[in-house]
Design a protein around this motif. Sequence first.
Motif, mmCIF file in Angstrom:
data_model
loop_
_atom_site.group_PDB
_atom_site.id
_atom_site.type_symbol
_atom_site.label_atom_id
_atom_site.label_comp_id
_atom_site.label_asym_id
_atom_site.label_seq_id
_atom_site.Cartn_x
_atom_site.Cartn_y
_atom_site.Cartn_z
ATOM 1 N N MET A 6 -2.014 8.076 -13.445
ATOM 2 C CA MET A 6 -1.684 8.093 -14.862
ATOM 3 C C MET A 6 -0.845 9.315 -15.250
ATOM 4 N N ASP A 7 -0.237 9.966 -14.286
ATOM 5 C CA ASP A 7 0.617 11.128 -14.530
ATOM 6 C C ASP A 7 1.759 10.723 -15.457
ATOM 7 N N PRO A 8 1.847 11.292 -16.646
ATOM 8 C CA PRO A 8 2.895 10.893 -17.599
ATOM 9 C C PRO A 8 4.307 11.248 -17.129
ATOM 10 N N ASP A 9 4.417 12.158 -16.167
ATOM 11 C CA ASP A 9 5.736 12.529 -15.650
ATOM 12 C C ASP A 9 6.236 11.555 -14.586
ATOM 13 N N ASP A 10 5.345 10.718 -14.095
ATOM 14 C CA ASP A 10 5.720 9.730 -13.076
ATOM 15 C C ASP A 10 6.194 8.470 -13.798
ATOM 16 N N LEU A 11 7.476 8.160 -13.674
ATOM 17 C CA LEU A 11 8.061 7.050 -14.416
ATOM 18 C C LEU A 11 7.938 5.703 -13.696
ATOM 19 N N ARG A 12 7.398 5.712 -12.471
ATOM 20 C CA ARG A 12 7.236 4.455 -11.742
ATOM 21 C C ARG A 12 6.171 3.593 -12.411
ATOM 22 N N PRO A 13 6.294 2.260 -12.312
ATOM 23 C CA PRO A 13 5.239 1.392 -12.835
ATOM 24 C C PRO A 13 3.912 1.670 -12.115
ATOM 25 N N VAL A 14 2.810 1.456 -12.806
ATOM 26 C CA VAL A 14 1.490 1.748 -12.241
ATOM 27 C C VAL A 14 1.261 0.949 -10.954
ATOM 28 N N TYR A 15 1.696 -0.316 -10.928
ATOM 29 C CA TYR A 15 1.463 -1.111 -9.723
ATOM 30 C C TYR A 15 2.182 -0.489 -8.523
ATOM 31 N N GLN A 16 3.350 0.135 -8.758
ATOM 32 C CA GLN A 16 4.090 0.780 -7.666
ATOM 33 C C GLN A 16 3.352 2.034 -7.193
ATOM 34 N N ARG A 17 2.752 2.750 -8.123
ATOM 35 C CA ARG A 17 1.977 3.937 -7.756
ATOM 36 C C ARG A 17 0.774 3.544 -6.901
ATOM 37 N N ILE A 18 0.110 2.434 -7.294
ATOM 38 C CA ILE A 18 -1.041 1.950 -6.522
ATOM 39 C C ILE A 18 -0.577 1.502 -5.142
ATOM 40 N N ALA A 19 0.540 0.790 -5.077
ATOM 41 C CA ALA A 19 1.075 0.353 -3.785
ATOM 42 C C ALA A 19 1.335 1.562 -2.890
ATOM 43 N N ASP A 20 1.888 2.630 -3.461
ATOM 44 C CA ASP A 20 2.149 3.832 -2.675
ATOM 45 C C ASP A 20 0.850 4.453 -2.161
ATOM 46 N N GLU A 21 -0.166 4.494 -3.007
ATOM 47 C CA GLU A 21 -1.466 5.034 -2.583
ATOM 48 C C GLU A 21 -2.056 4.185 -1.456
ATOM 49 N N LEU A 22 -1.973 2.857 -1.604
ATOM 50 C CA LEU A 22 -2.495 1.968 -0.559
ATOM 51 C C LEU A 22 -1.678 2.101 0.726
ATOM 52 N N ARG A 23 -0.382 2.257 0.586
ATOM 53 C CA ARG A 23 0.491 2.435 1.754
ATOM 54 C C ARG A 23 0.112 3.714 2.496
ATOM 55 N N ASN A 24 -0.212 4.771 1.747
ATOM 56 C CA ASN A 24 -0.612 6.044 2.358
ATOM 57 C C ASN A 24 -1.941 5.936 3.099
ATOM 58 N N GLY A 25 -2.754 4.955 2.731
ATOM 59 C CA GLY A 25 -4.041 4.751 3.390
ATOM 60 C C GLY A 25 -3.982 3.779 4.547
ATOM 61 N N TYR A 26 -2.773 3.484 5.025
ATOM 62 C CA TYR A 26 -2.573 2.496 6.084
ATOM 63 C C TYR A 26 -3.407 2.810 7.322
#
Length: 119
Positions: A6-26
């Motif tokens: 929920m970082d207001p400075d991160d302009l990516r859509p929330v679903y993309q942020r979640i995808a990135d977090e899940l990708r990092n947990g590969y």
Amino acid sequence: MPNELMDPDDLRPVYQRIADELRNGYVPGGQLPSAPKIAEQWGVAKETVRAAIDVLRTEGLVVSWQGRGTYYRVRPETDEAPASESAVLERLDEIMNRLDDFEGRLTALESSRDSGAAQ
């Protein structure tokens, strides 16, 4: 993690942020938590989580089966370009069709065994 998403400075859509977090947990072959569990953990809607998982599926990183869960794919190390989205979806459809066929045959075998035992 919810605060990072929920970082207001991160302009990516929330679903993309979640995808990135899940990708990092590969973890090759590892199972992702269920969409409702991820949604609850991060305080988002299940549809947002499903959109994030769709991103990973499109990239060929995960595969899902209804009633079985979503798993990280085991990917061999290669320099080849990733398959196109349509190629990945076609291959997944082929695998799911074969699985459906196998399950149908298994059900038929079980039914014939059960009816033979009843006689």
